[in-house]
Each structure stands twice: as structure tokens, then as C-alpha cells.
Motif scaffolding. Structure first.
Motif: not given
Length: 740
Positions: A328-339, A360-366
Motif C-alpha cells: 500500500l501507499t498510505y495517504a498523507p494523514e495516515q502517514r502522519r498517524a504512523v509517524i 492506520s492501526v494496522r500500519a502502526i502495529l506493523a
């Protein structure tokens, strides 16, 4: 008048008799099913709440005749005056039943042989004489005397409560707390019955106090009414009440001058039972434990914000690694959430349906996995935790289970095994559906976090707030003190959903086009409550199962209110009749105001921390909580028990605890929080104005995953969408977080 006529008009009947046998007795609630030999030489079956009852006791009762579907006529005891037996045979039956600890049939016969009808008197007042009986030592005689005195004290207490129309089950908790002095304690201060630890009704306690000669302006009455007013308003979501409103409400409750309530309030503040704080000019009055919880949450969250963790080197590279792994390529808001999750110790993520919270939660978990953080997932309810597990592919648990919830020693409150002294073994906690979390649960979670543990709070700030006190998620966001990521972009797939697009329209105050037919969202206009109910029943029982192959168990009827011709109470009766009709092979029984039947869909309406459950794999656990949805597997009419299943957990309810179950074919929007259903049928009709607002409509609509059908009056739908007024909640968390 015969029994049939007595039942029809529910006229109280008086009966006297002796307890012949106990069929069932709950040690916790005192609920009994018993056989009574009446003084008219008739044996009857009776039911009621009579703690520590034993065969041989004599009863003078008032009650009503009821008809049981299997056991026939039963006498439902309303009040009972209890007396110990006076004949040798009666005393023997009483003692031989095990009513007195340490006395069995053999000892009972020996005592009767030695002292005849004076046996009970000797055991209580002259226990040293028991030593003359072979096998009874001085130590055993003293133990027997103590047990007899306990029974005597309980009988007096129960009779006193029954005489004044108070629930006799209160006797158990009172005796556990005060022992032999329980009756004296109640006489000295009847208002202690209304204390949350005992659970009595203030108005009943007040009536008792006034009947005993307490003055209408006594300090005890004023203080009890003040505590009651503050406690009662926890149910309305308030963490505190402004001083002027508290004293005014208390004065109105008692019809006394306000200055007297001011004096009572000051006395409670002096003792520490109420805490008064100046919150930006508002004199806020808290129950002590609510104030402590709010301060703890604010202090710990502010500390977590200040304790910025070590920023991982090349966090952008790590995020790119997560994207490659997920494809996936995350949207800007989702990228900000992970960072932000990587760079902050505490983070809030809020967004409406379709904006990518789960992604976003899946990405943070990863990312947390790459950073080798031990991460736990949690949610406020069992259904929300189950949905979180399904969406992330990881185990998730309820907050209560995570923290090891169990009953406190007094049995009336809860304690958590995990706290500051025994924190969670976790490096990060991700909590979903945070809007449902009240200040007490937030406090428990915060206390259990180990030093340095990350906390990611996920939710939808536009949903209804928690049922319990406080406005935690909204206060955290509005305080400006905590990092917040708002997800606003609706993704392409979500844009194809009428549920998602209409939910966003509701939030933005855009009038819905109810004439538009979408594949997953449509409106059925009905001109009356009766027509609406008929349509709802037809949709759930016939049209959706036949035309769309949706199992009725996967359809949830939601309504803003309980009462009225189309409220949840009426809807449940009609849906039960259609979906689970009466049948000889389906035992049924009335518990409280609801008739439960084998096969019914039910909801737990109160937290029960000590009830046990078992799973098919042999797992055993404790606790069923407010909002849990299950199904009735069986009802034992003889024992008065209910067996229910909640997501694979099987629970046996005794008659008294079964009062905490109610039908769930239809439920209020408030009760649906944290859950998601394949299909939702939403009833839109006129009702209490405070419930016809945008937040209620939005929360109801967003409970649907695949299909949402609005049924009723289109003007009510538009009225709800336009009404942004909500009942104000008094909470000081936002100000404490902001340092104001």
C-alpha cells in the motif's frame, strides 16, 4: 375471593405457615423457592427473597398468587415476618437443616433431647450448658452460640426491613458490613441504606427515616440527599455538579431552604466525601473517587506528553518498509498517524467511517513490530474487541479482561488486578472505540500502564459519549494538550457506500435525500407508529432474510428511545413474537419486567464482575459486562436459572442475576455503541427531544456495515440531522489537561 380472582386484580393475600422444604436458595441474593405448610393444612410453593431461611421457620406473609407454566400456582412473597419454630419437631427440623453452622442432625437431636423446646434459647443465651452434651466442647459451644446470635440478628433485621417495605436482600450486605450491630446502625441512620455500597433507594430510605421520627431538616437527611443527587447525576454523564446547581437540586428534592443544603454540603466537603474544586470560576463538586480519577488521568496524560520517547532513526524509511510489506501507499494523514505514533508516547486518532482508521492501526502495529514493541489491543466491549481482532488479525481483549477486573471484597464494587503495583507487561497499548470510555475506566487503564508505555487512542469523536461519567475522548481532543491526528479523507471504496456518504452528510449538516435509493442505504416512509412497527417486524422476520439472505440474528433494530408505541420495549415484544414464538419446547420465564424465552437474543445491562463463564475448550473466566450481547440457550424452570451464551462464553444465571438480562432484538442507539452489525433497521419517529439529535442519528447510522434502512417519519430524520444540541456534561478533564 378465590385465587384466580386474586391473581387477576393482584390483590395482596395474607398467609401463615411453616417452611417445610427449600427447593432452591441463592446464597448471594437470598432468593428462595420453598414449600410451605400453611396453617390451613395445605402445602404450597412460594418464591421470594428471604436470606438464610431454614426449614421449620414460621412465616406470616403477604403476597400474590402467580401461575407458573410448569409448576402451576405459586405464592410470590412481598413481605414476611419470620419466627423460629416453637415445637420440638419444628426446632429439630430447623437445626438439622444446617441453618446453624456446626449443628447437624445428630447434634440437633442431642440438644433437643437435653433441652426440649428451650433448645434455641439455651444455644443463644446459655451456651456453656451445651458442654454437658457428649461431643460438644467448650469451643464448639461458643461457635454454636455465635452462629445462633447471627441468625437472630439477621431475622430481626429482615423483619425490620420487610415491615417498612424495604428489599430484604439488603440485609445480607448490611450484616456483612456491620455484623450484629446492623439493625442498630440502620435505626441510627436509615440513610446509610442509600449509600452506593448497599444499593438501596434514597426515597425508600427517606421514607423509613421520616417514619422513625427523623426531622425533615436533619443533617443526616440533608447530607444523604446531597450525596444521592451527586451520585444520581453520574448516570447522566456528569463528573461533577456546580455547587449552586447541586444545592438547588437537593433543596428541590427535599423541599427545604437552599441555605440548609449549603451547610450540609460544607459538612460533606469537610469530611472529604465530596471534593470542591474551582475550575475557571466554577465551584465544581465531585464525589471523592471521581475527582481522584479525573486528576489521575490528567496528571498521567500530561506526563506522557512531556516524556517524548526516543525518536527512531530513519522513521520514514521504516514507514516505507511497512508500505512495501502491506503493498500500500498510505495517504498523507495516515502517514502522519504512523509517524506520530512512533514519535509520541500518547496519540489520539479520530475519524468517521471510511477515512482509514483501521488501515492506520494496522500500519502502526506493523511499525511497532519492527521496533520490537510488545503491543496489546483492547476495546471497551466484547463485540468491539472481537471486531478489532477480525480487522487487524491480532488478538484483542476488553479493557476489563486486560486489567483483570474482579469484584472487591465487599462484592458491591470492582477492583483491577493490574495497577501501579502490578502494571501491564506491554510496550504499547492501542485502544479502539475510545469514545465509549468513561473517566473511571480511563483511570484504571492509565494506572496500569508501565513507565514508558505508548498509548494510542482510536475513535470517532462525533459519536455519542460514554454511558458512564465524563467525556474523556472529546476532552482529550479539545484540550489541545495531546497530539491528535484527524482522518478526513474518504477513500474511493468508501465513497461507493451510501452508509458512509450519508454519515458524513449528517455530520456536516447536509440534508439527506431520502428519496434516493442506494444499494446499502434507503428510507421507508410510514405514517404512524403502528405502521412503522409492522414494517420493522416484516423487514427483520421476512423481507431481509428472504430477499437478501441476511440472518435475523445479524440484523439489529435501533431506536433512540425505550418507551412509546415504537420504542425498544414494544419492538422487542413484537420481534420476539415473530422471530422466537412461544412453543412447548421453548421454556420461558419472566424476570423483572421482561419475559425471556429459550432462543432469545439478549443483552447484559449491568456489569457483573463475579459471574463465571466457560468456553468449549475448557477456558474459565469471570465477568459479563454492560452491553454484551448473547443468546438464551436454556431456562430451567424448576431452578429458575438461565443459561446464555456470549461469543462462545457460556454463563449460568441464577434467578436474581437473570434480572440483568433484557431482550436485544431491538436496542437503543446508546446501547449499540462500540458494535457493528451486518444490517441495521433504524426507527425514526417522534420522541423525547433530547434524544432526537445529530449525534444519535450519526451513531445509529454508523453501526451498519452492509445495509442501513431508516423506517418512519422523514421529517424526524431531517430534524435529528439538523439538531446539534446535546445535553451538557460537566467534566473538568479538558481544563486540567490544558492547565487551566
Amino acid at each position: 375471593m378465590d385465587r384466580g380472582e386474586s391473581l387477576k386484580v393482584e390483590k395482596l393475600t395474607e398467609l401463615t405457615g411453616s417452611v417445610a422444604a427449600l427447593i432452591y436458595q441463592s446464597p448471594d441474593s437470598g432468593y428462595v423457592v420453598l414449600r410451605i405448610d400453611t396453617h390451613d393444612d395445605e402445602r404450597i410453593t412460594a418464591v421470594g427473597t428471604l436470606p438464610y431461611l431454614a426449614p421449620g421457620e414460621r412465616l406470616s406473609m403477604t403476597g400474590t398468587w402467580t401461575s407458573h407454566p410448569i409448576h402451576g400456582e405459586q405464592f410470590k412473597i412481598h413481605t414476611a415476618h419470620r419466627e423460629l419454630p416453637s415445637t420440638e419437631q419444628g426446632i429439630y427440623e430447623y437445626l438439622a437443616s444446617g441453618a446453624i453452622s456446626g449443628v447437624g442432625p445428630a447434634t440437633a437431636r442431642a440438644v433437643i433431647n437435653a433441652f426440649g423446646v428451650r433448645a434455641l434459647e439455651v444455644m443463644e443465651e446459655e451456651p456453656e450448658k451445651l458442654g454437658a452434651i457428649k461431643g460438644i466442647t467448650t469451643k464448639k459451644a461458643e461457635a454454636i452460640a455465635k452462629a445462633v446470635r447471627k441468625q437472630a440478628a439477621l431475622r430481626l433485621l429482615i423483619s425490620f426491613l420487610a415491615k417498612h417495605g424495604l428489599p430484604t436482600h439488603l440485609a445480607i450486605k448490611l450484616y456483612q458490613y456491620f455484623g450484629d450491630e446492623a439493625l442498630s446502625a440502620v435505626r441510627d441512620d436509615p440513610y446509610l441504606l442509600a449509600d452506593p455500597d448497599f444499593g438501596g433507594d434514597f426515597h425508600l430510605a427517606d421514607g423509613l427515616a421520616l417514619s422513625l421520627g427523623f426531622e425533615g431538616n436533619s443533617m443526616q437527611r440533608l447530607m444523604a440527599a446531597t450525596m444521592f443527587t451527586l451520585s444520581h447525576n453520574l448516570q447522566n454523564g456528569h463528573s461533577f455538579i456546580p455547587r449552586d446547581k447541586l444545592t438547588s437540586a437537593t433543596a428541590g428534592l427535599l423541599d427545604v431552604p437552599t441555605d440548609l443544603c449549603e451547610t450540609a454540603l460544607d459538612a460533606l466537603i469537610e469530611t472529604g466525601r465530596i471534593v470542591q474544586d474551582d475550575l475557571r470560576g466554577i465551584l465544581a463538586c465531585y464525589l471523592d473517587y471521581i475527582h481522584q480519577a479525573e486528576e489521575t488521568v490528567a496528571t498521567r496524560i500530561n506526563q506522557m506528553v512531556q516524556d517524548t520517547p526516543k525518536i527512531p532513526v530513519h522513521v520514514d524509511d521504516l514507514l516505507h518498509q511497512v508500505e512495501e510489506s502491506a503493498g500500500l501507499t498510505y495517504a498523507p494523514e495516515q502517514r502522519r498517524a504512523v509517524i506520530e505514533a512512533a514519535q509520541s508516547q500518547v496519540l489520539l486518532i479520530t475519524g468517521a467511517p471510511g477515512t482509514g482508521k483501521t488501515t492506520s492501526v494496522r500500519a502502526i502495529l506493523a511499525l511497532f513490530d519492527i521496533l520490537e514493541l510488545e503491543t496489546v489491543l483492547a476495546a471497551p466491549t466484547g463485540r468491539a474487541a472481537k471486531r478489532m481482532s477480525e480487522l487487524t488479525g491480532r488478538d484483542a481483549v476488553t479493557i476489563h479482561r486486560l486489567l483483570g477486573a474482579c469484584p472487591a471484597e465487599d462484592g458491591s464494587t470492582i477492583r483491577f488486578e493490574r495497577d501501579e503495583s502490578d502494571p501491564l507487561e506491554a510496550s504499547a497499548v492501542i485502544l479502539d472505540e475510545t469514545s465509549m470510555v468513561d473517566i473511571l475506566l480511563a483511570d484504571a487503564l492509565i494506572r496500569a500502564l508501565p513507565q514508558g508505555c505508548k498509548l494510542v487512542l482510536v475513535g470517532d469523536a462525533d459519536q455519542l459519549p460514554s454511558v458512564g461519567p465524563g467525556n474523556v475522548f472529546s476532552d482529550l481532543i479539545r484540550s489541545g494538550a495531546v497530539p491528535v491526528v484527524r482522518l478526513t479523507e474518504i477513500f474511493r471504496q468508501a465513497k461507493e457506500s451510501g452508509i458512509v456518504t450519508n454519515a458524513h452528510a449528517i455530520n456536516q449538516g447536509i440534508q439527506l435525500d431520502l428519496k434516493k435509493k442506494e444499494k446499502d442505504f434507503f428510507f421507508l416512509a410510514r405514517g404512524s407508529a403502528a405502521q412503522t412497527v409492522e414494517t420493522v417486524v416484516d423487514l427483520v422476520a421476512r423481507r431481509l432474510p428472504e430477499n437478501m439472505q441476511i440472518n435475523p440474528q445479524d440484523i439489529q433494530v435501533l431506536c433512540p428511545f425505550k418507551r412509546g408505541a415504537a420504542g425498544t420495549i414494544s419492538l422487542n415484544l413484537r420481534l420476539q413474537e415473530s422471530l422466537n414464538p412461544k412453543s412447548p419446547d421453548k421454556p420461558e420465564r419472566k424476570f423483572g419486567e421482561y419475559l425471556l424465552r429459550k432462543g432469545d437474543k439478549v443483552m447484559q445491562i449491568r456489569n457483573n464482575y463475579d459471574i463465571l463463564w466457560t468456553c468449549a475448550d475448557g477456558t474459565v473466566g469471570q465477568g459479563i459486562f454492560n452491553g454484551d450481547i448473547g443468546r438464551v440457550l436454556d431456562i430451567d424452570l424448576r431452578e429458575g436459572t438461565v443459561t446464555a451464551e456470549f461469543d462462545g462464553r457460556e454463563v449460568l444465571y441464577q434467578a436474581e442475576s437473570a434480572m440483568d438480562l433484557e431482550p436485544a432484538w431491538a436496542m437503543t442507539v446508546h446501547k449499540s455503541q462500540g458494535s457493528e452489525y451486518q444490517a441495521v433497521v433504524f426507527v425514526a419517529l417522534s420522541g423525547p427531544p433530547m434524544l432526537l439529535n445529530r449525534t444519535v442519528l450519526y451513531t445509529g447510522v454508523t453501526r451498519a456495515r452492509e445495509l442501513l434502512i431508516l423506517v418512519g417519519d422523514g421529517s424526524i430524520v431531517h430534524e435529528m440531522a439538523a439538531n446539534t444540541r446535546q445535553q451538557k456534561r460537566y467534566s473538568g478533564l479538558k481544563l486540567r489537561l490544558a492547565g487551566e
